[in-house]
Design a protein around this motif. Structure first.
Motif, PDB file in Angstrom:
ATOM      1  N   UNK A 197      -1.878   8.635   4.898  1.00 59.73           N
ATOM      2  CA  UNK A 197      -2.729   7.633   4.223  1.00 59.73           C
ATOM      3  C   UNK A 197      -2.662   6.302   4.983  1.00 59.73           C
ATOM      4  N   UNK A 204       0.581   4.213  -2.676  1.00 59.11           N
ATOM      5  CA  UNK A 204       0.424   5.627  -2.316  1.00 59.11           C
ATOM      6  C   UNK A 204       1.503   6.471  -2.990  1.00 59.11           C
ATOM      7  N   UNK A 214       0.837  -1.214   0.000  1.00 65.77           N
ATOM      8  CA  UNK A 214       0.000   0.000   0.000  1.00 65.77           C
ATOM      9  C   UNK A 214       0.865   1.255   0.000  1.00 65.77           C
ATOM     10  N   UNK A 233       1.977  10.559  -3.782  1.00 64.14           N
ATOM     11  CA  UNK A 233       2.021  11.060  -2.404  1.00 64.14           C
ATOM     12  C   UNK A 233       3.457  11.358  -1.980  1.00 64.14           C
ATOM     13  N   UNK A 255      -5.319   4.031   7.190  1.00 61.18           N
ATOM     14  CA  UNK A 255      -5.532   2.593   6.990  1.00 61.18           C
ATOM     15  C   UNK A 255      -5.572   1.875   8.335  1.00 61.18           C
ATOM     16  N   UNK A 314       2.300  12.606   3.253  1.00 64.31           N
ATOM     17  CA  UNK A 314       1.000  12.104   2.764  1.00 64.31           C
ATOM     18  C   UNK A 314       0.927  10.578   2.873  1.00 64.31           C
TER      19      UNK A 314
END
Lengths: 368, 239
Positions: free
Chosen positions: B147, B134, B130, B139, B151, B143
């Motif tokens: 993010x 991102x 992930x 990102x 999660x 960021x």
């Protein structure tokens, strides 16, 4: 003028596991689709990560849209914002489908109104319009990958990187999604690098093909070139050439060479560049190029230089096609439709006449 | 049984009678533990994220330190802060011993490892790919952290709840560094201890009920945030 969207030279990446990726040269043009095919673990995904600057190479250069993007002083985030990647796993975030699709838009400092038109188009085309309120956890694998594709496509990237996006989906969903995705890619005319180990996908969508094996690009060229003239036996097998026969060149005249196959009475003719007498070669014939006839047919009435009488040893059902294996002193494979099987009354043990044009026979030096 | 019933009645009387001292204790409790948890979040969440998401040489050692911190006895934290803030201690010059500030520092020392530890364990459960996704979406580092923190929203808020629960119910450290001074550093837990010592069980029970009620309300608020669906974007733009 068509310009190169990506150009890679002398790229090298080594891992502690001992695996190394080495790409001497690879490029793709604007609005064309480069398909990278190769077995699992060959380095295709690593190359995608290097292009997307998610990993750094030890040496070599990557030019994106004419600019060098490797080395120090490169604004990696700015480069990534011009690309979009879809991985094998959907990798969706724990928020609504709607928010997932717009996440990249938000990160790139755009507003929703900038992409409303393409958003609606993709939601419709990828059949996810009714899923927008849902959390990805409640979706099937195929639906999740549709969302992941929408999230990348909505960004309208200069370069779209698709790393086996259909690999983890069940057969039926895969075919549906493949059709939808390829339709979008053709319509949008987007510069794309598509990674797959499925040669059928490559055959349908590719403009250019790079065959990757053990961290090296074994062959790179136009689709027809790679499929018709594989550079090695590995590539030949990988692109679906079923007939591979060893032989020795006995004659070369008028761009056609005659090849003796072991103790077989049948010689094979192939259009090729000059080859010396006595050279050991491997012959590659695509199954789609082998035409079968009823034995009553006179071989002389065909323009094909290669006509062989043989006996059917096996018929296998492949769905759309049937795979027919014929013993002509060597094993020859032909793909024919169900209709042709019925029309010619083909069955195991039956004699059949097969023919191949010399221009459809490809040879490469050396034997297995 | 009578004493418990008497305690419950006293609790309601204390809450609704407008007893100034009780309200001061409640407010100070909320202020000290609230500020301590906010500071602990500011410290613990990024530490948990950074340690959990990055690979570095001494990662295991750092995780062991954080995990040890999660089990840090409050009296040990109290003793450490006392030694630091004591007039002759290294930070004695600040002159904050026996003040709410000292209590906040002690509670931060207790809550930060809890929040960092639970966050760390939570983000290690997130699919590491992930992070790549991102990044590929464009990102930047901050960021990406945000993010991924989203999660791990459920366990991260559980970490905050655990941190809050740890400090609001804690008595040893705040007693040592706060001194339980009436009107200055007396909080619910220290007031309960004092009332039990004095044999005023009804007031002690009343204060326990208030403490439980406060803990329940704060956790109810955090749970509502934790379980809330993020629908704002959708509701705003999709018609």
């Amino acid at each position: 003028m068509v310009s190169k969207i990506l150009e890679i030279t002398g790229l090298e990446k080594k891992y502690n596991s001992g695996f190394s990726l080495k790409v001497d040269h690879l490029n793709t043009e604007e609005n064309s689709i480069l398909v990278m095919i190769g077995p699992n673990g060959s380095g295709k995904s690593t190359l995608i990560k290097l292009i997307n600057l998610l990993e750094s190479p030890e040496r070599g250069s990557i030019y994106f849209n004419g600019k060098l993007i490797t080395g120090s002083g490169v604004d990696k985030i700015a480069v990534r914002k011009e690309m979009a990647t879809v991985f094998q796993e959907p990798l969706l975030f724990n928020t609504s489908v709607y928010n997932n699709i717009l996440m990249g838009i938000q990160l790139r400092g755009k507003t929703i109104s900038d992409c409303k038109e393409i958003f609606y188009y993709l939601a419709d085309k990828l059949k996810i319009k009714n899923l927008l309120r849902r959390n990805p956890a409640s979706l099937s694998g195929g639906e999740q990958q549709r969302v992941a594709l929408a999230r990348a496509l909505v960004l309208e990237p200069k370069l779209l990187l698709l790393d086996e996006p259909l690999a983890n989906i069940d057969q039926q969903s895969r075919e549906e999604l493949r059709n939808d995705l390829f339709d979008i890619l053709r319509t949008a005319g987007r510069s794309t690098i598509y990674v797959t180990h499925d040669r059928n996908e490559a055959m349908i969508i590719a403009d250019l093909i790079a065959v990757v094996n053990e961290g090296r690009i074994e062959q790179f060229g136009l689709k027809d070139e790679v499929f018709r003239k594989p550079a090695s036996e590995f590539i030949a097998k990988f692109v679906g050439i079923e007939t591979l026969i060893e032989g020795i060149v006995t004659e070369y005249r008028d761009n056609v060479c005659r090849i003796k196959i072991g103790s077989s009475k049948n010689d094979i003719y192939a259009v090729s560049a000059p080859v010396d007498h006595g050279t050991k070669v491997t012959i590659a014939i695509r199954p789609e190029d082998v035409i079968l006839y009823n034995i009553e047919m006179n071989p002389e009435s065909s323009s094909a230089m290669n006509s062989f009488m043989g006996e059917i040893t096996e018929i296998q059902d492949l769905g759309i096609f049937k795979k027919v294996e014929i013993d002509c002193g060597f094993s020859l494979v032909s793909f024919v439709t169900r209709n042709s099987i019925d029309r010619l009354g083909l069955e195991t043990g039956k004699k059949v006449l097969s023919s191949v044009k010399a221009s459809s026979v490809h040879i490469f030096r050396g034997s297995r | 049984m009578e004493i418990i019933w008497q305690g419950i009645k006293s609790a309601f009387f204390l809450i609704f009678s407008g007893n100034k001292e009780i309200y001061e204790i409640i407010l100070l409790t909320l202020k000290v533990s609230g500020i301590a948890v906010i500071i602990s979040m500011v410290l613990g969440l990024p530490i948990g994220l950074l340690v959990g998401l990055n690979n570095f040489k001494s990662k295991r050692f750092v995780i062991t330190i954080i995990n040890t911190g999660m089990g840090l006895p409050p009296v040990a934290a109290g003793l450490f802060i006392s030694l630091m803030l004591w007039r002759s201690g290294p930070l004695g010059i600040m002159g904050i011993m026996y003040t709410p500030s000292a209590m906040i520092i002690a509670q931060v020392l207790i809550a930060s490892p809890i929040i960092a530890g639970v966050t760390l364990a939570a983000v290690q459960q997130i699919n590491p790919k992930l992070k790549l996704q991102a990044l590929s979406l464009g990102a930047n580092r901050i960021q990406v952290l945000w993010i991924l923190l989203k999660e791990a929203k459920l366990p991260a808020l559980a970490a905050v709840m655990a941190g809050f629960g740890g400090v609001i119910s804690e008595v040893g450290a705040v007693m040592m560094v706060g001194g339980n001074l009436k009107g200055q550093t007396r909080v619910l837990t220290t007031a309960i201890v004092q009332n039990v010592r004095m044999g005023s069980f009804d007031i002690a029970i009343a204060l326990v009920i208030i403490l439980l009620l406060l803990t329940f309300l704060v956790n109810l608020f955090l749970t509502l945030i934790q379980q809330k669906e993020n629908k704002t974007w959708y509701q705003r733009f999709w018609k």
